[in-house]
Design a protein around this motif. Structure first.
Motif, PDB file in Angstrom:
ATOM      1  N   THR A  88      -2.177   2.000  10.371  1.00 24.80           N
ATOM      2  CA  THR A  88      -3.440   1.658   9.705  1.00 24.80           C
ATOM      3  C   THR A  88      -3.563   0.189   9.333  1.00 24.80           C
ATOM      4  O   THR A  88      -4.668  -0.286   9.080  1.00 24.80           O
ATOM      5  N   GLY A  89      -2.423  -0.511   9.198  1.00 26.76           N
ATOM      6  CA  GLY A  89      -2.444  -1.893   8.723  1.00 26.76           C
ATOM      7  C   GLY A  89      -2.480  -2.000   7.210  1.00 26.76           C
ATOM      8  O   GLY A  89      -2.433  -3.099   6.656  1.00 26.76           O
ATOM      9  N   ASP A  90      -2.577  -0.850   6.520  1.00 25.27           N
ATOM     10  CA  ASP A  90      -2.608  -0.845   5.058  1.00 25.27           C
ATOM     11  C   ASP A  90      -1.320  -1.443   4.489  1.00 25.27           C
ATOM     12  O   ASP A  90      -0.273  -1.413   5.131  1.00 25.27           O
ATOM     13  N   SER A 126       8.867   3.374  -4.531  1.00 25.44           N
ATOM     14  CA  SER A 126      10.214   3.163  -5.047  1.00 25.44           C
ATOM     15  C   SER A 126      10.906   4.512  -5.082  1.00 25.44           C
ATOM     16  O   SER A 126      10.281   5.542  -4.828  1.00 25.44           O
ATOM     17  N   ASP A 127      12.183   4.514  -5.436  1.00 29.53           N
ATOM     18  CA  ASP A 127      12.872   5.796  -5.538  1.00 29.53           C
ATOM     19  C   ASP A 127      12.355   6.608  -6.727  1.00 29.53           C
ATOM     20  O   ASP A 127      12.510   7.806  -6.776  1.00 29.53           O
ATOM     21  N   ARG A 128      11.710   5.942  -7.680  1.00 27.84           N
ATOM     22  CA  ARG A 128      11.132   6.639  -8.836  1.00 27.84           C
ATOM     23  C   ARG A 128       9.705   7.110  -8.564  1.00 27.84           C
ATOM     24  O   ARG A 128       9.253   8.080  -9.126  1.00 27.84           O
ATOM     25  N   VAL A 129       8.968   6.356  -7.746  1.00 30.96           N
ATOM     26  CA  VAL A 129       7.579   6.685  -7.422  1.00 30.96           C
ATOM     27  C   VAL A 129       7.463   6.647  -5.900  1.00 30.96           C
ATOM     28  O   VAL A 129       7.107   5.632  -5.321  1.00 30.96           O
ATOM     29  N   LEU A 130       7.777   7.781  -5.254  1.00 35.68           N
ATOM     30  CA  LEU A 130       7.868   7.814  -3.794  1.00 35.68           C
ATOM     31  C   LEU A 130       6.557   7.534  -3.086  1.00 35.68           C
ATOM     32  O   LEU A 130       6.548   7.049  -1.980  1.00 35.68           O
ATOM     33  N   ALA A 131       5.467   7.853  -3.702  1.00 33.91           N
ATOM     34  CA  ALA A 131       4.191   7.692  -3.008  1.00 33.91           C
ATOM     35  C   ALA A 131       3.205   6.924  -3.873  1.00 33.91           C
ATOM     36  O   ALA A 131       2.125   7.402  -4.166  1.00 33.91           O
ATOM     37  N   ARG A 132       3.583   5.725  -4.297  1.00 35.84           N
ATOM     38  CA  ARG A 132       2.683   4.958  -5.147  1.00 35.84           C
ATOM     39  C   ARG A 132       1.340   4.789  -4.453  1.00 35.84           C
ATOM     40  O   ARG A 132       0.322   5.035  -5.025  1.00 35.84           O
ATOM     41  N   GLY A 133       1.351   4.365  -3.208  1.00 38.35           N
ATOM     42  CA  GLY A 133       0.097   4.301  -2.493  1.00 38.35           C
ATOM     43  C   GLY A 133      -0.001   3.174  -1.498  1.00 38.35           C
ATOM     44  O   GLY A 133       0.886   2.329  -1.383  1.00 38.35           O
ATOM     45  N   CYS A 134      -1.117   3.198  -0.789  1.00 36.03           N
ATOM     46  CA  CYS A 134      -1.422   2.187   0.212  1.00 36.03           C
ATOM     47  C   CYS A 134      -2.824   1.655  -0.057  1.00 36.03           C
ATOM     48  O   CYS A 134      -3.698   2.386  -0.514  1.00 36.03           O
ATOM     49  N   GLY A 179      -5.300 -10.029  -9.922  1.00 34.28           N
ATOM     50  CA  GLY A 179      -5.523  -8.692 -10.466  1.00 34.28           C
ATOM     51  C   GLY A 179      -4.276  -7.853 -10.327  1.00 34.28           C
ATOM     52  O   GLY A 179      -3.296  -8.270  -9.703  1.00 34.28           O
ATOM     53  N   THR A 180      -4.304  -6.677 -10.911  1.00 29.84           N
ATOM     54  CA  THR A 180      -3.187  -5.755 -10.716  1.00 29.84           C
ATOM     55  C   THR A 180      -3.303  -5.172  -9.319  1.00 29.84           C
ATOM     56  O   THR A 180      -4.368  -5.158  -8.713  1.00 29.84           O
ATOM     57  N   PHE A 181      -2.181  -4.684  -8.806  1.00 34.65           N
ATOM     58  CA  PHE A 181      -2.131  -4.154  -7.452  1.00 34.65           C
ATOM     59  C   PHE A 181      -1.393  -2.827  -7.464  1.00 34.65           C
ATOM     60  O   PHE A 181      -0.231  -2.782  -7.839  1.00 34.65           O
ATOM     61  N   VAL A 182      -2.028  -1.779  -7.114  1.00 39.80           N
ATOM     62  CA  VAL A 182      -1.508  -0.433  -6.911  1.00 39.80           C
ATOM     63  C   VAL A 182      -1.107   0.288  -8.199  1.00 39.80           C
ATOM     64  O   VAL A 182      -1.451   1.428  -8.379  1.00 39.80           O
ATOM     65  N   GLY A 183      -0.390  -0.316  -9.111  1.00 43.07           N
ATOM     66  CA  GLY A 183       0.021   0.397 -10.310  1.00 43.07           C
ATOM     67  C   GLY A 183       1.200  -0.262 -10.984  1.00 43.07           C
ATOM     68  O   GLY A 183       1.556  -1.387 -10.675  1.00 43.07           O
ATOM     69  N   ALA A 184       1.805   0.472 -11.896  1.00 40.13           N
ATOM     70  CA  ALA A 184       2.938  -0.042 -12.661  1.00 40.13           C
ATOM     71  C   ALA A 184       3.873   1.109 -12.986  1.00 40.13           C
ATOM     72  O   ALA A 184       3.486   2.275 -12.915  1.00 40.13           O
TER      73      ALA A 184
END
Length: 161
Positions: free
Chosen positions: A38-40, A45-53, A68-73
């Motif tokens: 997709t190019g996304d 991380s090992d704590r958040v396996l699917a944070r996102g794209c 700005g913030t990006f994806v999460g924390a």
């Protein structure tokens, strides 16, 4: 494990290449990569396996210059480990109430002629609000304001740095 999950979800990195992001508070690594299909731009991380794209088209729409913030924390040992994205500028540091918080550049990608760079920063959980962001743009120093409020209703009213 992270890359295996990415392959299952169709977001495997181009050429199996990824970058490790680390935070000043010891959190990490967080991995970031560009998805082959997709190019996304994806993170996990090992704590958040699917944070996102995030699709490149969405990154291209970000205000330029801007931060700005990006994806999460992630909450780690009393600090928020935050991913920032600078669009068309570089971040020197962020500050709040007279305290500087170091940032670490981790990953950059040009989109439509603008360089977008992901940074890591760790900020105290109890110091949420609008931060000062020292940036470099067009060869000079400038300042941005950035709301880092990861939790609603945590502690007192958000601070104004």
């Amino acid at each position: 494990m992270i890359l295996g999950t990415a392959k299952e979800r169709g977001t495997a990195p181009v050429g199996d290449a990824f970058t490790e992001l680390r935070f000043s508070n010891g959190y990490g690594p967080e991995l970031i990569w560009q998805a082959e299909k997709t190019g996304d731009i994806c993170t996990a991380s090992d704590r958040v396996l699917a944070r996102g794209c995030v699709p490149l088209a969405e990154i291209a729409k970000r205000p330029t210059p801007g931060v700005g913030t990006f994806v999460g924390a992630s909450l780690f040992e009393g600090n928020w480990s935050v991913l920032l994205m600078a669009d068309g500028e570089t971040v020197d540091h962020i500050s709040c109430q007279g305290r500087d918080f170091p940032v670490r550049a981790g990953y950059s990608i040009p989109v439509d002629g603008v360089l977008h760079t992901v940074y890591t920063v760790a900020v105290p959980r109890n110091l949420q609000g609008r931060y000062h962001v020292a940036v470099q743009r067009d060869g000079g120093s400038a300042e941005e304001r950035l709301d880092i409020t990861m939790e609603k209703d945590y502690g007192n009213v958000p601070v104004e740095c």
